[in-house]
Write a protein that holds these residues in place. Structure first.
Motif, PDB file in Angstrom:
ATOM      1  N   GLU A 181      -7.593   1.095   5.842  1.00  0.00           N
ATOM      2  CA  GLU A 181      -6.724   0.316   4.993  1.00  0.00           C
ATOM      3  C   GLU A 181      -6.540  -1.275   5.447  1.00  0.00           C
ATOM      4  O   GLU A 181      -6.335  -1.487   6.529  1.00  0.00           O
ATOM      5  CB  GLU A 181      -5.349   0.664   4.624  1.00  0.00           C
ATOM      6  CG  GLU A 181      -4.642   0.902   5.845  1.00  0.00           C
ATOM      7  CD  GLU A 181      -4.527   2.290   6.235  1.00  0.00           C
ATOM      8  OE1 GLU A 181      -3.181   2.676   6.753  1.00  0.00           O
ATOM      9  OE2 GLU A 181      -5.476   2.928   6.097  1.00  0.00           O
ATOM     10  N   LYS A 232       7.189   5.622  -0.639  1.00  0.00           N
ATOM     11  CA  LYS A 232       7.175   5.435  -1.996  1.00  0.00           C
ATOM     12  C   LYS A 232       8.644   5.304  -2.342  1.00  0.00           C
ATOM     13  O   LYS A 232       9.019   5.124  -3.709  1.00  0.00           O
ATOM     14  CB  LYS A 232       6.599   6.521  -2.940  1.00  0.00           C
ATOM     15  CG  LYS A 232       4.868   6.490  -2.538  1.00  0.00           C
ATOM     16  CD  LYS A 232       4.211   7.569  -3.396  1.00  0.00           C
ATOM     17  CE  LYS A 232       4.810   9.006  -3.116  1.00  0.00           C
ATOM     18  NZ  LYS A 232       4.031   9.943  -3.729  1.00  0.00           N
ATOM     19  N   TYR A 293       3.109  -3.106  -4.545  1.00  0.00           N
ATOM     20  CA  TYR A 293       2.108  -1.774  -4.649  1.00  0.00           C
ATOM     21  C   TYR A 293       0.778  -2.306  -5.206  1.00  0.00           C
ATOM     22  O   TYR A 293      -0.347  -1.775  -4.599  1.00  0.00           O
ATOM     23  CB  TYR A 293       2.688  -0.704  -4.958  1.00  0.00           C
ATOM     24  CG  TYR A 293       3.808  -0.047  -4.076  1.00  0.00           C
ATOM     25  CD1 TYR A 293       3.418   0.814  -3.153  1.00  0.00           C
ATOM     26  CD2 TYR A 293       5.256  -0.337  -4.265  1.00  0.00           C
ATOM     27  CE1 TYR A 293       4.415   1.471  -2.397  1.00  0.00           C
ATOM     28  CE2 TYR A 293       6.048   0.202  -3.302  1.00  0.00           C
ATOM     29  CZ  TYR A 293       5.679   1.005  -2.387  1.00  0.00           C
ATOM     30  OH  TYR A 293       6.741   1.761  -1.634  1.00  0.00           O
ATOM     31  N   ILE A 294       0.882  -2.721  -6.574  1.00  0.00           N
ATOM     32  CA  ILE A 294      -0.217  -3.044  -7.241  1.00  0.00           C
ATOM     33  C   ILE A 294      -1.373  -3.961  -6.398  1.00  0.00           C
ATOM     34  O   ILE A 294      -2.527  -3.935  -6.203  1.00  0.00           O
ATOM     35  CB  ILE A 294      -0.063  -3.730  -8.641  1.00  0.00           C
ATOM     36  CG1 ILE A 294       0.711  -2.387  -9.515  1.00  0.00           C
ATOM     37  CG2 ILE A 294      -1.333  -4.045  -9.241  1.00  0.00           C
ATOM     38  CD1 ILE A 294       1.451  -3.054 -10.843  1.00  0.00           C
ATOM     39  N   ARG A 296      -1.718  -4.329  -3.332  1.00  0.00           N
ATOM     40  CA  ARG A 296      -2.288  -3.690  -2.306  1.00  0.00           C
ATOM     41  C   ARG A 296      -3.422  -2.778  -2.552  1.00  0.00           C
ATOM     42  O   ARG A 296      -4.488  -2.567  -1.936  1.00  0.00           O
ATOM     43  CB  ARG A 296      -1.372  -2.705  -1.372  1.00  0.00           C
ATOM     44  CG  ARG A 296      -0.238  -3.683  -0.585  1.00  0.00           C
ATOM     45  CD  ARG A 296       1.002  -2.757  -0.294  1.00  0.00           C
ATOM     46  NE  ARG A 296       2.099  -3.928   0.165  1.00  0.00           N
ATOM     47  CZ  ARG A 296       1.943  -4.460   1.654  1.00  0.00           C
ATOM     48  NH1 ARG A 296       1.251  -3.791   2.601  1.00  0.00           N
ATOM     49  NH2 ARG A 296       3.061  -5.335   1.933  1.00  0.00           N
ATOM     50  N   ILE A 297      -3.255  -2.139  -4.032  1.00  0.00           N
ATOM     51  CA  ILE A 297      -4.165  -1.320  -4.583  1.00  0.00           C
ATOM     52  C   ILE A 297      -5.474  -2.232  -4.794  1.00  0.00           C
ATOM     53  O   ILE A 297      -6.721  -2.293  -4.507  1.00  0.00           O
ATOM     54  CB  ILE A 297      -3.678  -0.594  -5.711  1.00  0.00           C
ATOM     55  CG1 ILE A 297      -2.645   0.326  -5.294  1.00  0.00           C
ATOM     56  CG2 ILE A 297      -4.929  -0.147  -6.931  1.00  0.00           C
ATOM     57  CD1 ILE A 297      -2.031   0.847  -6.794  1.00  0.00           C
ATOM     58  N   GLU A 300      -7.661  -2.898  -1.694  1.00  0.00           N
ATOM     59  CA  GLU A 300      -8.260  -1.748  -1.388  1.00  0.00           C
ATOM     60  C   GLU A 300      -9.284  -1.496  -2.266  1.00  0.00           C
ATOM     61  O   GLU A 300     -10.478  -1.320  -1.565  1.00  0.00           O
ATOM     62  CB  GLU A 300      -7.494  -0.493  -1.289  1.00  0.00           C
ATOM     63  CG  GLU A 300      -6.206  -0.720  -0.238  1.00  0.00           C
ATOM     64  CD  GLU A 300      -6.782  -0.936   1.189  1.00  0.00           C
ATOM     65  OE1 GLU A 300      -7.749  -0.530   1.551  1.00  0.00           O
ATOM     66  OE2 GLU A 300      -6.036  -1.677   1.795  1.00  0.00           O
ATOM     67  N   VAL A 301      -9.410  -1.841  -3.654  1.00  0.00           N
ATOM     68  CA  VAL A 301     -10.535  -1.162  -4.297  1.00  0.00           C
ATOM     69  C   VAL A 301     -11.632  -2.359  -4.267  1.00  0.00           C
ATOM     70  O   VAL A 301     -12.636  -2.072  -4.847  1.00  0.00           O
ATOM     71  CB  VAL A 301      -9.907  -1.247  -5.938  1.00  0.00           C
ATOM     72  CG1 VAL A 301      -8.588  -0.048  -5.963  1.00  0.00           C
ATOM     73  CG2 VAL A 301      -9.607  -2.501  -6.439  1.00  0.00           C
TER      74      VAL A 301
END
Length: 327
Positions: A181, A232, A293-294, A296-297, A300-301
């Protein structure tokens, strides 16, 4: 015989991330070399230059030419402390790897103690900072409460005072390399990774020279990484607070209707504004949490490399540009 390979047996890698540390590198190198003389192992010191703007790369180039125990990985830009450590660990060849800072607040004299615990059978030897000679009251208190909050919201226990000064066995290193990550909190990864672990306490001395590169902004970002990476709970707090706010809103609606029916309704501008401001503030705050959080997503994608090198210096490296070497 090559003086870098005079001893048979296990090898130790020392990974040292540096950023604008031109005043500390040579002193660290001297102290680490002195410590390794009593260990009785082959070793390599891997300096990872995290996009320094001073003469740090030039000093590393000279040291790597003078001593074949020294390797230097020159990152193409500043990627941050945690990714610099990751880069060094990815390139380490040792049977055990020690990560530590190059400002001498992680004392090289402790290296033999870490190796001793490793030889006793421990896979991870984690140092715990009891105090820092130059830390003030505010920094001590914020650090204390940060670990209290982090352990309250995270299922992974993070040792208060834990640092990135540790030894890990090769088996642990290979497991660690599976974690890719971008926004990483290595203390949490190592704590969650398992294996047989041992802690050693120490008092961190003052920096040998220069000032800390860890600004307040970087410290807050690092603290946020620790919470977001392993919990979370902030999202659940948002949900539960939303439920409570919804119930309170229903209560206010019922109260307003009652006052209207019985003819006791009165101008309620102040109450209305307080409720609107409170709910609006909560909504913005929790939208920010979800945005973190979004975001970080999103990072990663994209599957981008964690870092890339400009040059690799030392016994197995070259001085040519190697920007294609990415991880």
């Amino acid at each position: 015989m090559d003086r870098c390979n005079q001893k048979d047996g296990a090898m130790l890698s020392i990974v040292v991330p540096v950023y604008n540390e031109q005043l500390n590198i040579e002193k660290f190198y001297e102290e680490a070399t002195k410590a390794m003389q009593s260990v009785g192992m082959n070793y390599e010191i891997i300096f990872v230059d995290d996009g320094s703007k001073d003469t740090t790369p030039l000093i590393l180039s000279r040291l790597s030419q003078q001593d074949c125990h020294v390797r230097a990985l020159i990152l193409a830009r500043n990627f941050g402390h945690q990714l610099a450590i990751t880069c060094g660990m990815d390139h380490a060849r040792g049977d055990a790897v020690i990560t530590m800072d190059g400002d001498l607040q992680h004392p090289p004299a402790m290296i033999p103690d870490l190796v001793k615990r490793w030889r006793e059978g421990y896979d991870v030897v984690q140092t715990v900072r009891k105090a820092t000679d130059d830390s003030g009251f505010v920094k001590r208190q914020t650090s204390k409460w940060y670990y209290i909050i982090l352990n309250a919201v995270s299922p992974v226990h993070i040792t208060p005072g834990g640092s990135d000064f540790r030894l890990v066995d090769r088996r642990v290193l290979e497991t660690f390399k599976l974690f890719r990550e971008h926004d990483r909190f290595i203390r949490g990864i190592i704590g969650d990774i398992g294996y047989k672990q041992k802690t050693i306490s120490f008092v961190a001395p003052k920096r040998f020279a220069g000032k800390s590169k860890f600004s307040m902004r970087k410290m807050l970002h690092f603290a946020l990484d620790g919470i977001m990476a392993y919990s979370k709970i902030p999202l659940r707090i948002s949900f539960y607070t939303g439920m409570v706010s919804g119930l309170l809103s229903i209560g206010l609606i019922v109260h307003a209707l009652y006052c209207h029916i019985v003819g006791e309704a009165a101008p309620g501008w102040t109450t209305t504004m307080i409720v609107i401001c409170m709910l609006g503030g909560l909504q913005l705050m929790f939208m920010g949490i979800m945005g973190e959080y979004i975001g970080r997503i999103f990072e990663e994608v994209k599957h981008r490399p964690l870092y890339w090198l400009r040059a690799e210096l030392g016994q197995t490296g070259s001085t040519d540009s190697e920007e294609q070497k990415t991880r």
